[in-house]
Design a protein around this motif. Structure first.
Motif, short mmCIF file in Angstrom:
data_model
loop_
_atom_site.label_atom_id
_atom_site.label_comp_id
_atom_site.label_asym_id
_atom_site.label_seq_id
_atom_site.Cartn_x
_atom_site.Cartn_y
_atom_site.Cartn_z
N GLY A 166 39.63 -47.59 143.80
CA GLY A 166 38.64 -48.54 144.31
C GLY A 166 38.57 -48.53 145.83
O GLY A 166 37.48 -48.60 146.41
N VAL A 167 39.73 -48.45 146.46
CA VAL A 167 39.76 -48.40 147.92
C VAL A 167 39.10 -47.12 148.42
O VAL A 167 38.30 -47.14 149.37
CB VAL A 167 41.22 -48.51 148.43
CG1 VAL A 167 41.31 -48.26 149.92
CG2 VAL A 167 41.79 -49.88 148.08
N ALA A 189 35.73 -46.82 150.72
CA ALA A 189 35.78 -46.05 151.97
C ALA A 189 34.73 -44.94 151.97
O ALA A 189 34.09 -44.69 152.99
CB ALA A 189 37.17 -45.45 152.16
N THR A 190 34.53 -44.31 150.83
CA THR A 190 33.51 -43.26 150.73
C THR A 190 32.11 -43.83 150.94
O THR A 190 31.29 -43.25 151.66
CB THR A 190 33.59 -42.57 149.35
OG1 THR A 190 34.91 -42.05 149.18
CG2 THR A 190 32.59 -41.45 149.23
N ALA A 203 33.12 -37.45 147.14
CA ALA A 203 32.20 -38.30 146.38
C ALA A 203 32.11 -37.85 144.93
O ALA A 203 32.03 -38.69 144.02
CB ALA A 203 30.82 -38.28 147.03
N LEU A 204 32.13 -36.55 144.69
CA LEU A 204 32.08 -36.05 143.33
C LEU A 204 33.32 -36.47 142.53
O LEU A 204 33.21 -36.97 141.41
CB LEU A 204 31.96 -34.52 143.32
CG LEU A 204 31.99 -33.85 141.95
CD1 LEU A 204 30.74 -34.20 141.17
CD2 LEU A 204 32.14 -32.36 142.10
N VAL A 205 34.49 -36.29 143.13
CA VAL A 205 35.73 -36.64 142.43
C VAL A 205 35.80 -38.14 142.16
O VAL A 205 36.08 -38.57 141.04
CB VAL A 205 36.96 -36.16 143.24
CG1 VAL A 205 38.24 -36.73 142.67
CG2 VAL A 205 37.01 -34.65 143.26
N LEU A 231 27.35 -44.86 154.57
CA LEU A 231 26.42 -45.73 155.30
C LEU A 231 26.52 -45.51 156.80
O LEU A 231 25.49 -45.48 157.50
CB LEU A 231 26.69 -47.19 154.95
CG LEU A 231 26.41 -47.58 153.51
CD1 LEU A 231 26.81 -49.02 153.26
CD2 LEU A 231 24.95 -47.36 153.16
N LEU A 232 27.74 -45.34 157.29
CA LEU A 232 27.89 -45.05 158.72
C LEU A 232 27.30 -43.69 159.08
O LEU A 232 26.75 -43.52 160.17
CB LEU A 232 29.37 -45.10 159.11
CG LEU A 232 29.99 -46.50 159.10
CD1 LEU A 232 31.50 -46.41 159.33
CD2 LEU A 232 29.36 -47.38 160.15
#
Length: 127
Positions: free
Chosen positions: A22-23, A27-28, A113-115, A33-34
């Motif tokens: 979840g963390v 973070a991803t 992001a895929l993992v 967004l940044l």
């Protein structure tokens, strides 16, 4: 005499426990967004096109995510719909890094992001 409490009794928790997955997932998403905001700043002439892109690109991604992909989404979709929305948002972040001239960062973002997406989708399918 015992003091009386006016606070309501604790109800069931709306969220599960905080997990490393979840963390990493949060973070991803924050990095994505940044990245969209940085793209708005770096890819457009300053001030107005850049400021508009810096605000509009991440805001659009958040609205789409909240409408279709979040756990409390307004529009209920099946697994395929959620996957398409997530792929579109992450794909936009990958394209941003390629356009800015950092293909290695784009590959790393895509793999992470895929993992995390596959692990979260499997966890959502189990519950």
């Amino acid at each position: 005499m015992t003091p009386t409490s006016s606070a309501p009794p604790p109800g069931p928790s709306r969220t599960g426990p905080v997990t490393p997955l979840g963390v990493l997932r949060v973070a991803t998403m924050a990095f994505g967004l940044l990245s969209l905001a940085a793209w708005g700043y770096l890819a457009w002439p300053f001030p107005w096109p850049a400021v508009l892109a810096m605000v509009a690109a991440p805001l659009f991604a958040v609205v789409v995510w909240l409408l279709f992909r979040s756990p409390r989404s307004v529009v209920r979709t099946d697994r395929v719909g959620k996957t398409l929305v997530e792929t579109a948002v992450v794909g936009a972040v990958v394209v941003v890094w390629v356009q800015l001239g950092y293909p290695v960062v784009a590959v790393v973002v895509a793999v992470v992001a895929l993992v995390t997406g596959v692990l979260v989708a499997r966890r959502e399918g189990d519950s």
